[in-house]
Design a protein around this motif. Structure first.
Motif, short mmCIF file in Angstrom:
data_model
loop_
_atom_site.label_atom_id
_atom_site.label_comp_id
_atom_site.label_asym_id
_atom_site.label_seq_id
_atom_site.Cartn_x
_atom_site.Cartn_y
_atom_site.Cartn_z
N MET A 289 0.83 -1.20 0.00
CA MET A 289 0.00 0.00 0.00
C MET A 289 0.86 1.25 0.00
O MET A 289 0.56 2.24 -0.69
N SER A 290 1.94 1.23 0.78
CA SER A 290 2.85 2.38 0.83
C SER A 290 3.48 2.64 -0.53
O SER A 290 3.57 3.79 -0.98
N LYS A 291 3.90 1.56 -1.19
CA LYS A 291 4.55 1.72 -2.50
C LYS A 291 3.57 2.26 -3.53
O LYS A 291 3.90 3.17 -4.30
N ILE A 292 2.36 1.68 -3.54
CA ILE A 292 1.36 2.13 -4.51
C ILE A 292 0.97 3.58 -4.24
O ILE A 292 0.89 4.41 -5.15
N GLY A 293 0.72 3.89 -2.95
CA GLY A 293 0.35 5.26 -2.60
C GLY A 293 1.46 6.24 -2.90
O GLY A 293 1.21 7.34 -3.42
N GLY A 294 2.71 5.85 -2.59
CA GLY A 294 3.84 6.73 -2.89
C GLY A 294 4.02 6.93 -4.38
O GLY A 294 4.34 8.03 -4.84
N PHE A 295 3.78 5.85 -5.15
CA PHE A 295 3.91 5.94 -6.62
C PHE A 295 2.87 6.90 -7.19
O PHE A 295 3.19 7.75 -8.03
N ILE A 296 1.63 6.77 -6.69
CA ILE A 296 0.57 7.69 -7.15
C ILE A 296 0.87 9.12 -6.73
O ILE A 296 0.70 10.08 -7.49
N GLY A 297 1.35 9.27 -5.47
CA GLY A 297 1.69 10.60 -4.96
C GLY A 297 2.82 11.23 -5.75
O GLY A 297 2.84 12.45 -5.96
N MET A 298 3.78 10.40 -6.21
CA MET A 298 4.90 10.93 -6.99
C MET A 298 4.42 11.54 -8.31
O MET A 298 4.98 12.52 -8.78
N PHE A 299 3.38 10.95 -8.88
CA PHE A 299 2.82 11.53 -10.11
C PHE A 299 2.26 12.92 -9.83
O PHE A 299 2.44 13.85 -10.62
N SER A 300 1.58 13.05 -8.67
CA SER A 300 1.05 14.37 -8.29
C SER A 300 2.19 15.36 -8.11
O SER A 300 2.10 16.53 -8.52
N LEU A 301 3.28 14.88 -7.48
CA LEU A 301 4.42 15.76 -7.24
C LEU A 301 5.11 16.12 -8.55
O LEU A 301 5.58 17.25 -8.73
N LEU A 302 5.16 15.17 -9.50
CA LEU A 302 5.75 15.46 -10.80
C LEU A 302 4.96 16.52 -11.55
O LEU A 302 5.53 17.37 -12.24
#
Length: 417
Positions: A289-302
Motif C-alpha cells: 500500500m505504501s509503495k502504490i500510494g507513494g507511486f501515485i503521490g509521486m505523479f502528483s508531485l511530478l
C-alpha cells in the motif's frame, strides 16, 4: 569563501523578490507542489497509522502464538472446495496436545460463538462478545483482572457457571456497584461474576475485551454441543520462550496427523497458523500500500514539478532584459544560475511545508473525530516528503536556470527591449 557566500545570499534575495513580485504565479506553483506532497505524505501517514493500529491490536499476543484451526489466516494453496471438507479441531485434540506436546508453555481451547445479551435485574447489555475458553487463555492473552479473579483449571474443566466481564459490560450492568459475586443471566442460566478485566479501549478489529464476557468453554460445549457447525473451534498454543518455531510447528503438525490417522501420502486437513506469519502478511500488505500510494503521490508531485518548470521558463522570458543588464554589469553565470535555482527550490520547499502542515492538521482532526484511532505523522515521512519536494524543485529549475545563465548579455538586452 566570503565571495561565494555573498553570491549565495544575493541570489537568494533575488529569488525571494521575484516570488514576491509575482504572487499569483507563486501561489499556483505552490499549489501543485502542495498537492503532490499532501498526496504522498497523506498516504504514507494513513498506512503507518493503519499498521500501528493493527499491530497494537495484536500486541497482547506473542508473535510465536499458534492457532490450530480448519481455516488458514492467510493465502493458501489448498483449493477452497477441499478446505471446506476439513473437520473442526476438537476438545479431545486439545487435551491430547496439552498432554503430549513438548516445549509448550500453554494451550487453550476456544469456541467462537454468536454475540448474546446479558441481564442483571432490570439492566441488560446486548451484542456482548461471549468468549468460551479454557483457563490457560488467561496466560496466553496476558489478561489483566482489576477486580476479583480469573477462573481456575478446576472450574474450567468442570464447566462452572462463572464469568469474567469486560470493563464496559461491568459498568453498563453494575455502574459504581461492586460486580463480584453478583448473578447475571446468560443463555437462560445464572452465572456468577468472579472478575472484571482492565479497560483496553476499542481495537481495530472490534475485538476489544471491554465488550467481552469470558466463561469456561465446557459450559458452552454443554449448551452448543460438540457438533455445532456455528461455533468454529480453535486451539491456541503458546510455545516456550526460545523454542525453535519451525521445529515446534513440525512437531505439532506431526502429532495432529498421527492423532487423526493421516497416511504419509495424505495432505494435512488442518492449518497451523502462526501469528508471526499473520503479522508478516500484514507487513507485506501495508508495504505494498505504501509503495502504490507513494507511486501515485509521486505523479502528483511530478505534475507540481512541471508546473514549477513552466513558471521558471516564463520567469526567464520575462526577466531576459534584467539578466542581460546583470551580465553586462559583470554578473557571473553561477550568480544567474543560482538565482533561478533558488527560486525553483524555494517554491518546492514552501509547497512541501504547506503540504506537511495540511497533513498534520487533517491527521489531528481525524484522530480527534475517530477517538480511538490515532493518525501518526512520522519524522521519517516528513523527511522524505521534504527531500522529494526539494529534489523535484531542483530538477524543475535546473534547465531554465541553465538557459538563463547561457544568455548573451547583448542579445538579452536587445530581446528585452
Amino acid at each position: 569563501m566570503l565571495i561565494y557566500l555573498r553570491v549565495l545570499k544575493e541570489s537568494f534575495n533575488f529569488a525571494i523578490n521575484a516570488l514576491k513580485n509575482n504572487k499569483l504565479r507563486t501561489f499556483l506553483s505552490l499549489l501543485g507542489v502542495t498537492i503532490g506532497i499532501f498526496s504522498i505524505i497523506g498516504v504514507l501517514a494513513a498506512v503507518d497509522s493503519l499498521e500501528k493500529e493493527i499491530k497494537g491490536s495484536l500486541s497482547s499476543l506473542d508473535n510465536s502464538t499458534i492457532y490450530l484451526t480448519k481455516v488458514s489466516f492467510g493465502p493458501s494453496e489448498v483449493p477452497q472446495w477441499k478446505r471446506q471438507q476439513f473437520p473442526d479441531v476438537t476438545f479431545d485434540e486439545y487435551q491430547y496436545i496439552n498432554r503430549t506436546m513438548p516445549r509448550m508453555e500453554a494451550a487453550s481451547f476456544l469456541l467462537n460463538v454468536p454475540q448474546e445479551t446479558i441481564k442483571y435485574n432490570d439492566q441488560s447489555v446486548s451484542n456482548v462478545s461471549v468468549v468460551p475458553v479454557t483457563s490457560d487463555y488467561y496466560d496466553i492473552e496476558e489478561l489483566q483482572v482489576v477486580k476479583g479473579r480469573f477462573y481456575n483449571e478446576q472450574e474450567s474443566i468442570g464447566g462452572a457457571p462463572v464469568i469474567v466481564l469486560g470493563d464496559e459490560i461491568a459498568n453498563s450492568l453494575f455502574g459504581a456497584n461492586d460486580p463480584i459475586e453478583k448473578k447475571i443471566r446468560l443463555y437462560g442460566r445464572k452465572f456468577t461474576v468472579i472478575g472484571v478485566l482492565k479497560k483496553e479501549g476499542s481495537g481495530l478489529f472490534g475485538d476489544s475485551k471491554d465488550t467481552a464476557a469470558i466463561l469456561p468453554v465446557n459450559i458452552a460445549r454443554r449448551i452448543y454441543g460438540d457438533n455445532n457447525k456455528g461455533t468454529f473451534p480453535m486451539i491456541i498454543i503458546k510455545p516456550e520462550s526460545g523454542s525453535d518455531a519451525p521445529e515446534f510447528v513440525a512437531a505439532l503438525t506431526q502429532k495432529i496427523r498421527s492423532y487423526r490417522g493421516l497416511k504419509p501420502d495424505e495432505s494435512d486437513n488442518f492449518f497451523v497458523n502462526q501469528l508471526q506469519g499473520f503479522t508478516d502478511f500484514i507487513d507485506n500488505i501495508t508495504g505494498t500500500m505504501s509503495k502504490i500510494g507513494g507511486f501515485i503521490g509521486m505523479f502528483s508531485l511530478l505534475v507540481g514539478g512541471f508546473g514549477i518548470a513552466n513558471i521558471m521558463f516564463v520567469s526567464v522570458k520575462e526577466r531576459t532584459n534584467l539578466i542581460g543588464i546583470q551580465k553586462a554589469l559583470g554578473a557571473k553565470k553561477k550568480f544567474i544560475l543560482l538565482q533561478f535555482l533558488f527560486e525553483a527550490v524555494i517554491l518546492a520547499v514552501f509547497g512541501g511545508l504547506i503540504g506537511l502542515v495540511l497533513v498534520w492538521l487533517i491527521s489531528k482532526g481525524a484522530s480527534a473525530m475517530t477517538g480511538d484511532f490515532e493518525f501518526i505523522l512520522s519524522a521519517s515521512n516528513m523527511f522524505w516528503g521534504m527531500f522529494w519536494s526539494t529534489l523535484i524543485g531542483l530538477i524543475a529549475g535546473i534547465f531554465p536556470a541553465w538557459m538563463a545563465a547561457r544568455l548573451d548579455p547583448v542579445e538579452a538586452i536587445r530581446t528585452g527591449m
